[in-house]
Motif scaffolding. Structure first.
Motif, short mmCIF file in Angstrom:
data_model
loop_
_atom_site.label_atom_id
_atom_site.label_comp_id
_atom_site.label_asym_id
_atom_site.label_seq_id
_atom_site.Cartn_x
_atom_site.Cartn_y
_atom_site.Cartn_z
N HIS A 19 -8.61 -0.88 1.36
CA HIS A 19 -7.85 0.38 1.26
C HIS A 19 -7.16 0.47 -0.09
O HIS A 19 -5.94 0.53 -0.21
CB HIS A 19 -6.85 0.47 2.41
N ASP A 64 -7.63 -5.54 -0.83
CA ASP A 64 -7.84 -4.90 0.46
C ASP A 64 -8.82 -3.74 0.20
O ASP A 64 -8.83 -3.16 -0.87
CB ASP A 64 -6.49 -4.35 0.94
N HIS A 121 -3.20 -5.78 -3.37
CA HIS A 121 -3.66 -4.85 -2.34
C HIS A 121 -4.64 -3.85 -2.91
O HIS A 121 -5.74 -3.66 -2.42
CB HIS A 121 -2.49 -4.11 -1.68
N GLU A 130 0.90 -1.16 0.00
CA GLU A 130 0.00 0.00 0.00
C GLU A 130 0.93 1.20 0.00
O GLU A 130 1.60 1.46 0.99
CB GLU A 130 -0.82 -0.10 1.28
N HIS A 176 -9.40 -5.92 9.03
CA HIS A 176 -9.69 -6.94 8.04
C HIS A 176 -9.72 -8.33 8.67
O HIS A 176 -8.70 -8.81 9.14
CB HIS A 176 -8.60 -6.95 6.96
ZN LIG Z 1 -6.24 -2.28 4.62
#
Ligand SMILES: [Zn+2]
Length: 480
Positions: free
Chosen positions: A136, A134, A101, A7, A158
């Protein structure tokens, strides 16, 4: 199937090289022989489901780096090429499943997920390509135009990676057999923040998303929360709906749910005290341990993980009986290993990585324990901790220093060393929210503190240059 996950905090000057993937988690087709972690849980699920159906499975790369700045051009090329090479070597394939991700930025590539999926699409134009993300993530138009299916985690913290992996597998299987024809649509909520799903109105909103998935023609609903600290045009929350053959239904449903989420905005994000007010509140508690989150130095969002602002203030106030971690400081770990357990040492702690780290803190203490190779739980998965050092400073201040950048997920990060958190007045953890479940069990109170640092939770203050400033909470109604 493959995992590629980081990320990217584009504001961080710290490069993410291949070494950062090697340090955290890097396997070349063998991740399902290890116990699962958050981003490899999906591969375990997909292997089990595929083998039960007698599918021939090719497992490629699993690469995970703790978030920092841009992944280097060379590292990204190497990781992507490995997936491409393995896919070509596998011969004709029917289904490609990727756990990505969703917020990975490399030098020369703003949208690594869409880029990886596009490379896969070139090799197997007719395969069903399913992507698990994810929440995010940056849900971008190029990604949903190239993949057949995209499904995000619904929960933050999560704990539903396996559930979402099951869902994606099932949709990919039905799609590959021609039982469904997935079409996807996005709604831009124009919101940039962090949204906990385990409390407040988000609990009901997640239930509403799941209920919507039972409506006729709707296959899957995801809220991409977005990753705030990325200076990209698409940064922010987006509602994603996958419908069966019906693009208009996907669009209408995404608009309806995205609008409902937007309407909740004033209830979704609490006020966070700054360092002084947060410490005042924590130290006013009549019983311990109070757990204080050093939110802005959460390496899980790309902060350095070696800031000492909170510790400096605790020492200035003369606070005693504290536990605090995890300080990413390989140099201090090295010095402690050289000195050995039981030795007294003076170290220049933290404050080394980047401007957000602040200045280092000169401290002395006794090296109580040094342990390599332990893990801490994040949900069902076990995340690595590197080599950890327990340094006991005067005043019963127990500091945990390690050589692997990672946030605190679980009390195990302290207790496996022998630090008894139950007896502490204050426990300071470098984390935004992931610590909350396991620590709320032992805490008398939890104080989320907007400390100085790289990932301060007041997202309206993020100095974007590439995304427009027409977003909540910077603007109260960006649709007006
Ligand atoms: Zn996350």
């Amino acid at each position: 199937m493959a995992t590629l996950s980081t990320e990217t905090n584009t504001f961080s000057p710290v490069p993410t090289g291949l070494r950062n993937y090697e340090d955290y988690y890097l396997r070349h087709g063998t991740a399902t022989r290890d116990p699962p972690n958050l981003m490899t849980e999906a591969l375990h699920v997909w292997r089990a489901r595929g083998e039960a159906l007698d599918w021939k499975i090719t497992e490629s790369l699993s690469a995970i780096a703790e978030p920092a700045g841009l992944t280097t051009r060379a590292a990204y090329a190497a990781l992507k090429d490995e997936i491409v090479r393995d896919l070509k070597a596998a011969g004709p394939v029917d289904v490609v499943l990727l756990q990505l991700h969703g917020a990975m930025v490399a030098q020369g590539c703003d949208d690594c997920e869409a880029d990886v999926v596009a490379a896969v699409r070139v090799i197997c134009p007719d395969a069903t390509i399913g992507v698990a993300l994810d929440c995010h993530c940056h849900l971008t138009e190029p990604l949903i135009a190239t993949a057949d299916l995209v499904v995000c985690f619904k929960e933050y913290p999560h704990d539903d990676a396996s559930e979402r992996a099951e869902e994606l597998f099932e949709l990919a299987r039905r799609s590959q057999r021609g039982e469904v024809t997935p079409v996807m649509a996005l709604f831009d909520c124009r919101m940039v923040s962090l949204f906990l799903t385990k409390q407040g109105p988000m609990v009901d909103f997640v239930a509403k998303m799941k209920a919507t998935e039972k409506e006729p023609g709707v296959l899957s609903v995801s809220l991409g929360h977005g990753f705030p600290w990325a200076d990209l045009p698409e940064t922010g929350a987006r509602m994603l709906v996958v419908a069966d053959s019906d693009k208009a239904l996907a669009e209408e449903t995404a608009n309806r749910l995205g609008g409902a989420f937007f309407d909740l905005r004033h209830q979704l994000v609490p006020e966070y005290p700054d360092l002084q007010a947060g410490l005042d509140r924590a130290l006013a508690a009549s019983s311990g341990p109070v757990v204080l989150a050093d939110m802005s130095d959460n390496s899980g969002a790309g902060a350095p993980g070696d800031a000492v602002h909170v510790l400096r203030e605790l020492l200035a106030r003369g606070v005693t009986n504290v536990a605090s971690g995890l300080y990413w400081d390989p140099m201090t770990v090295r010095q402690c290993k050289d000195a050995g357990e039981g030795a007294d040492i003076q170290v220049r702690l933290g404050g080394k990585t980047e401007p957000a780290s602040g200045q280092p803190l000169d401290v002395s203490g006794r090296i109580m324990r040094i342990i390599p190779g332990l893990g801490q739980h994040l949900g069902a998965g076990l995340e690595p901790l590197g080599t950890m050092v327990w340094l006991k400073m005067p005043g019963d201040i127990d500091v945990v220093v390690n050589d692997l950048r990672t946030q605190v997920y679980h009390p195990e990060a302290f207790e496996q060393l022998g630090i008894r958190l139950a007896g502490k007045r204050l426990v300071v953890v470098k984390s935004l929210f992931h610590f909350f479940g396991p620590f709320s069990v032992i805490a008398s109170e939890v104080v989320f503190c907007a400390t100085p640092g790289r990932v301060n939770p007041y997202t309206g203050l993020i100095p974007f240059t590439r995304r427009d400033m027409n977003f909540w909470p910077r603007v109260d109604d960006p649709f007006a």
